[in-house]
Design a protein around this motif. Structure first.
Motif, PDB file in Angstrom:
ATOM      1  N   VAL A   1      14.953 -15.229  -0.632  1.00  0.00           N
ATOM      2  CA  VAL A   1      15.475 -16.281   0.248  1.00  0.00           C
ATOM      3  C   VAL A   1      14.656 -16.405   1.528  1.00  0.00           C
ATOM      4  N   GLY A   2      13.554 -15.629   1.626  1.00  0.00           N
ATOM      5  CA  GLY A   2      12.655 -15.771   2.766  1.00  0.00           C
ATOM      6  C   GLY A   2      12.920 -14.825   3.914  1.00  0.00           C
ATOM      7  N   ARG A   3      13.820 -13.858   3.764  1.00  0.00           N
ATOM      8  CA  ARG A   3      14.082 -12.895   4.832  1.00  0.00           C
ATOM      9  C   ARG A   3      12.928 -11.907   4.903  1.00  0.00           C
ATOM     10  N   VAL A   4      12.288 -11.813   6.079  1.00  0.00           N
ATOM     11  CA  VAL A   4      11.111 -10.957   6.249  1.00  0.00           C
ATOM     12  C   VAL A   4      11.536  -9.492   6.252  1.00  0.00           C
ATOM     13  N   LEU A   5      10.869  -8.696   5.409  1.00  0.00           N
ATOM     14  CA  LEU A   5      11.177  -7.275   5.275  1.00  0.00           C
ATOM     15  C   LEU A   5      10.145  -6.393   5.958  1.00  0.00           C
ATOM     16  N   ALA A   6       8.897  -6.828   6.006  1.00  0.00           N
ATOM     17  CA  ALA A   6       7.830  -6.060   6.652  1.00  0.00           C
ATOM     18  C   ALA A   6       6.648  -6.986   6.888  1.00  0.00           C
ATOM     19  N   GLU A   7       5.875  -6.686   7.930  1.00  0.00           N
ATOM     20  CA  GLU A   7       4.672  -7.472   8.199  1.00  0.00           C
ATOM     21  C   GLU A   7       3.655  -6.614   8.925  1.00  0.00           C
ATOM     22  N   ALA A   8       2.384  -7.029   8.841  1.00  0.00           N
ATOM     23  CA  ALA A   8       1.303  -6.269   9.451  1.00  0.00           C
ATOM     24  C   ALA A   8       0.120  -7.187   9.695  1.00  0.00           C
ATOM     25  N   SER A   9      -0.774  -6.754  10.581  1.00  0.00           N
ATOM     26  CA  SER A   9      -2.004  -7.479  10.861  1.00  0.00           C
ATOM     27  C   SER A   9      -3.129  -6.467  10.929  1.00  0.00           C
ATOM     28  N   VAL A  10      -4.214  -6.718  10.198  1.00  0.00           N
ATOM     29  CA  VAL A  10      -5.319  -5.768  10.117  1.00  0.00           C
ATOM     30  C   VAL A  10      -6.625  -6.463  10.474  1.00  0.00           C
ATOM     31  N   PRO A  11      -7.320  -6.008  11.529  1.00  0.00           N
ATOM     32  CA  PRO A  11      -8.630  -6.599  11.852  1.00  0.00           C
ATOM     33  C   PRO A  11      -9.698  -6.103  10.881  1.00  0.00           C
ATOM     34  N   ILE A  12     -10.630  -6.970  10.565  1.00  0.00           N
ATOM     35  CA  ILE A  12     -11.757  -6.609   9.704  1.00  0.00           C
ATOM     36  C   ILE A  12     -13.027  -7.103  10.390  1.00  0.00           C
ATOM     37  N   GLY A  13     -13.883  -6.170  10.764  1.00  0.00           N
ATOM     38  CA  GLY A  13     -15.089  -6.508  11.520  1.00  0.00           C
ATOM     39  C   GLY A  13     -16.046  -7.385  10.737  1.00  0.00           C
ATOM     40  N   GLY A  14     -16.794  -8.210  11.463  1.00  0.00           N
ATOM     41  CA  GLY A  14     -17.730  -9.121  10.821  1.00  0.00           C
ATOM     42  C   GLY A  14     -18.872  -8.432  10.114  1.00  0.00           C
ATOM     43  N   ASP A  15     -19.166  -7.168  10.487  1.00  0.00           N
ATOM     44  CA  ASP A  15     -20.254  -6.433   9.846  1.00  0.00           C
ATOM     45  C   ASP A  15     -19.771  -5.569   8.687  1.00  0.00           C
ATOM     46  N   THR A  16     -18.485  -5.703   8.326  1.00  0.00           N
ATOM     47  CA  THR A  16     -17.943  -4.927   7.204  1.00  0.00           C
ATOM     48  C   THR A  16     -18.417  -5.531   5.888  1.00  0.00           C
ATOM     49  N   GLY A  17     -18.888  -4.704   4.984  1.00  0.00           N
ATOM     50  CA  GLY A  17     -19.351  -5.188   3.690  1.00  0.00           C
ATOM     51  C   GLY A  17     -18.219  -5.761   2.863  1.00  0.00           C
ATOM     52  N   THR A  18     -18.582  -6.509   1.821  1.00  0.00           N
ATOM     53  CA  THR A  18     -17.577  -7.176   0.995  1.00  0.00           C
ATOM     54  C   THR A  18     -16.611  -6.184   0.358  1.00  0.00           C
ATOM     55  N   GLY A  19     -17.122  -5.132  -0.261  1.00  0.00           N
ATOM     56  CA  GLY A  19     -16.260  -4.151  -0.909  1.00  0.00           C
ATOM     57  C   GLY A  19     -15.302  -3.469   0.056  1.00  0.00           C
ATOM     58  N   PRO A  20     -15.810  -2.897   1.154  1.00  0.00           N
ATOM     59  CA  PRO A  20     -14.905  -2.265   2.119  1.00  0.00           C
ATOM     60  C   PRO A  20     -13.909  -3.235   2.741  1.00  0.00           C
ATOM     61  N   ALA A  21     -14.333  -4.471   2.987  1.00  0.00           N
ATOM     62  CA  ALA A  21     -13.416  -5.452   3.586  1.00  0.00           C
ATOM     63  C   ALA A  21     -12.274  -5.777   2.632  1.00  0.00           C
ATOM     64  N   VAL A  22     -12.601  -5.967   1.347  1.00  0.00           N
ATOM     65  CA  VAL A  22     -11.569  -6.241   0.351  1.00  0.00           C
ATOM     66  C   VAL A  22     -10.613  -5.062   0.252  1.00  0.00           C
ATOM     67  N   GLU A  23     -11.165  -3.838   0.266  1.00  0.00           N
ATOM     68  CA  GLU A  23     -10.329  -2.642   0.169  1.00  0.00           C
ATOM     69  C   GLU A  23      -9.383  -2.541   1.367  1.00  0.00           C
ATOM     70  N   GLN A  24      -9.866  -2.857   2.559  1.00  0.00           N
ATOM     71  CA  GLN A  24      -9.007  -2.823   3.746  1.00  0.00           C
ATOM     72  C   GLN A  24      -7.864  -3.826   3.614  1.00  0.00           C
ATOM     73  N   ALA A  25      -8.181  -5.033   3.135  1.00  0.00           N
ATOM     74  CA  ALA A  25      -7.156  -6.066   3.004  1.00  0.00           C
ATOM     75  C   ALA A  25      -6.120  -5.696   1.944  1.00  0.00           C
ATOM     76  N   VAL A  26      -6.574  -5.218   0.794  1.00  0.00           N
ATOM     77  CA  VAL A  26      -5.649  -4.845  -0.283  1.00  0.00           C
ATOM     78  C   VAL A  26      -4.788  -3.664   0.144  1.00  0.00           C
ATOM     79  N   ALA A  27      -5.408  -2.695   0.816  1.00  0.00           N
ATOM     80  CA  ALA A  27      -4.645  -1.535   1.288  1.00  0.00           C
ATOM     81  C   ALA A  27      -3.576  -1.959   2.289  1.00  0.00           C
ATOM     82  N   ALA A  28      -3.876  -2.958   3.106  1.00  0.00           N
ATOM     83  CA  ALA A  28      -2.887  -3.457   4.060  1.00  0.00           C
ATOM     84  C   ALA A  28      -1.694  -4.065   3.335  1.00  0.00           C
ATOM     85  N   VAL A  29      -1.954  -4.787   2.255  1.00  0.00           N
ATOM     86  CA  VAL A  29      -0.860  -5.358   1.460  1.00  0.00           C
ATOM     87  C   VAL A  29      -0.022  -4.244   0.845  1.00  0.00           C
TER      88      VAL A  29
END
Length: 438
Positions: A100-128
């Motif tokens: 029904v749209g009730r928020v249970l948890a939320e987060a924000s994760v910065p990812i540096g512009g010099d982060t490689g594709t693999g590490p950046a994807v891993e950071q984003a997935v790990a945040a989820v």
């Protein structure tokens, strides 16, 4: 030809579920009143939906009432869960909610512009995955034979760039991090029980403004996204329009006067982006002598505009005070008064910015005649009614088409809200799909 009994039941069930989603918990009597169905028909559909695990009794109506007629029915919120992502050039925001749209948890994760594709994807997935864990959910699908209540059903992703209408994938776009295009596939692999969908961020912002923001009374409008970059979303007759290649609203590439070059197929420099993107906003503020942050991103540009609006409001208050003094015969020189005929720097900056924004808005208005333009993103929200009013004033001079300009109330949060709404719609399309519930 009249509908068959099974088709009629399916239509009635979906109508009742839609009302429960929009209105919240309702009694059988309220469902009868809102649907226009007979009492026996409502009783039957309530039984069917309860047996199917889609609705349940969540309370009673009124302090004194008791019994079956007082039961409040609501959607089973934990039947499925949703995740929404706002993917930016510098990081990702994540939100997890129930059905029904009730928020249970939320987060924000910065990812540096010099982060490689693999590490950046891993950071984003790990945040989820961490956000799912905080919400009490497991990333893995339920075991065979176990009821799927509580699972993550749908992930909605909002990202800058073009979405391929055939595949639904994010297309290769110049200037955007490569990890953006790899994220959806990585999430699908790590969350095999969920559906993962991607939508352009500006389109999601428009959906949120239409459902929860300043465009709730509009079937036709254009959202002008003003943040790190610029974009537009077009809603005509209540429907979001994406275009033949998914590129409706790529207004950053619009050739405009006042830029030193023309945009190219790979780079929007020289287009409207060069007039109204966050770097251009900060540069314009510096030209007017206003302090600007070191990093000219969307939040920084928004902060510059908020400060300018506040300074302008303060100057107006001081001007009213001087007028009152003169009216009382107590006029006196003030050290902070601007020279006669000269506007304060913040005021001149806002007028110059409105001139720029109006160029892009007028182009959209001339083609679509939407009747309403919403200034969205961090910059649109920061400018508020002051900036919206200045842009509207210029549109009245530039176009014969009457157009109202409104400031977003959701700002930078609109993308996450739109991603969540889209995920919820798609989950409910499956869970509420007509099926035999005899």
């Amino acid at each position: 030809m009249p509908a068959s009994p099974s088709t009629a039941r399916a239509i009635n069930d979906r109508l009742a579920l839609s009302l429960l989603q929009q209105e919240g918990p309702l009694t059988a009597g309220q469902l009868k009143q809102l649907t226009g169905l007979s009492r026996p028909t409502v009783a039957d559909l309530v039984d069917r939906l309860a047996v199917a695990g889609l609705i349940t009794v969540v309370g009673e109506s009124g302090e004194q009432r008791r019994g079956p007629n007082a039961r409040l029915y609501g959607i089973v919120a934990d039947r499925a869960h949703l995740a929404a992502l706002d993917v930016r050039t510098g990081g990702v925001g994540v939100l997890v909610s129930d059905l029904v749209g009730r928020v249970l948890a939320e987060a924000s994760v910065p990812i540096g512009g010099d982060t490689g594709t693999g590490p950046a994807v891993e950071q984003a997935v790990a945040a989820v995955e961490r956000t799912l864990k905080r919400a009490g959910l497991a990333a893995a699908p339920p075991r065979e034979g176990v009821r799927a209540r509580g699972r993550l059903h749908t992930v909605g992703i909002g990202a800058p760039g073009l979405i391929d209408p055939a595949s639904g994938d994010l297309r290769d776009s110049g200037g955007l991090p490569a990890w953006h295009r790899s994220l959806a596939a990585a999430l699908q692999e790590r969350l095999p029980g969920a559906r993962v969908t991607v939508e352009n961020e500006t389109n999601l912002a428009a959906l949120a403004e239409q459902r929860e923001g300043v465009a709730r009374d509009r079937d036709t409008f254009v959202l002008l996204w003003l943040g790190h970059g610029v974009g537009a979303a077009v809603v005509l007759d209540g429907t979001l329009r994406r275009g033949a290649s998914g590129g409706t609203g790529e207004i950053g590439f619009l050739p405009v006067p006042g830029t030193p070059s023309l945009p190219s197929a790979w780079d929007c420099d020289g287009g409207f982006h060069s007039l109204a993107g966050s770097a251009a906003v900060c540069s314009l503020a510096a030209e007017h002598g206003l302090p600007v942050p070191a990093a000219p991103d969307g939040p920084a540009a928004a902060e510059v505009i908020r400060a300018a609006v506040a300074a302008t409001a303060g100057e107006e208050a001081r001007a009213k005070g001087r007028t009152a003094d003169r009216a009382g015969g107590r006029a006196e020189a003030r050290a902070d008064a601007a020279p006669s005929g000269a506007a304060p720097p913040a005021d001149r900056f806002l007028h110059a910015l409105a001139d720029r924004i109006a160029i892009g808005a007028a182009s959209v208005v001339a083609v679509l005649d939407p009747g309403c333009v919403v200034l969205g993103g961090e910059v649109g929200q920061a400018g508020g009614p002051v900036l919206a009013g200045l842009v509207e004033e210029r549109l009245r001079r530039m176009s014969p088409l009457l157009t109202e300009v409104r400031a977003s109330t959701l700002g930078g949060t609109a993308v996450l809200r739109g991603a969540l709404l889209t995920a919820r719609d798609r989950a409910q399309d499956e869970l509420f799909a007509p099926r035999d519930r005899n």
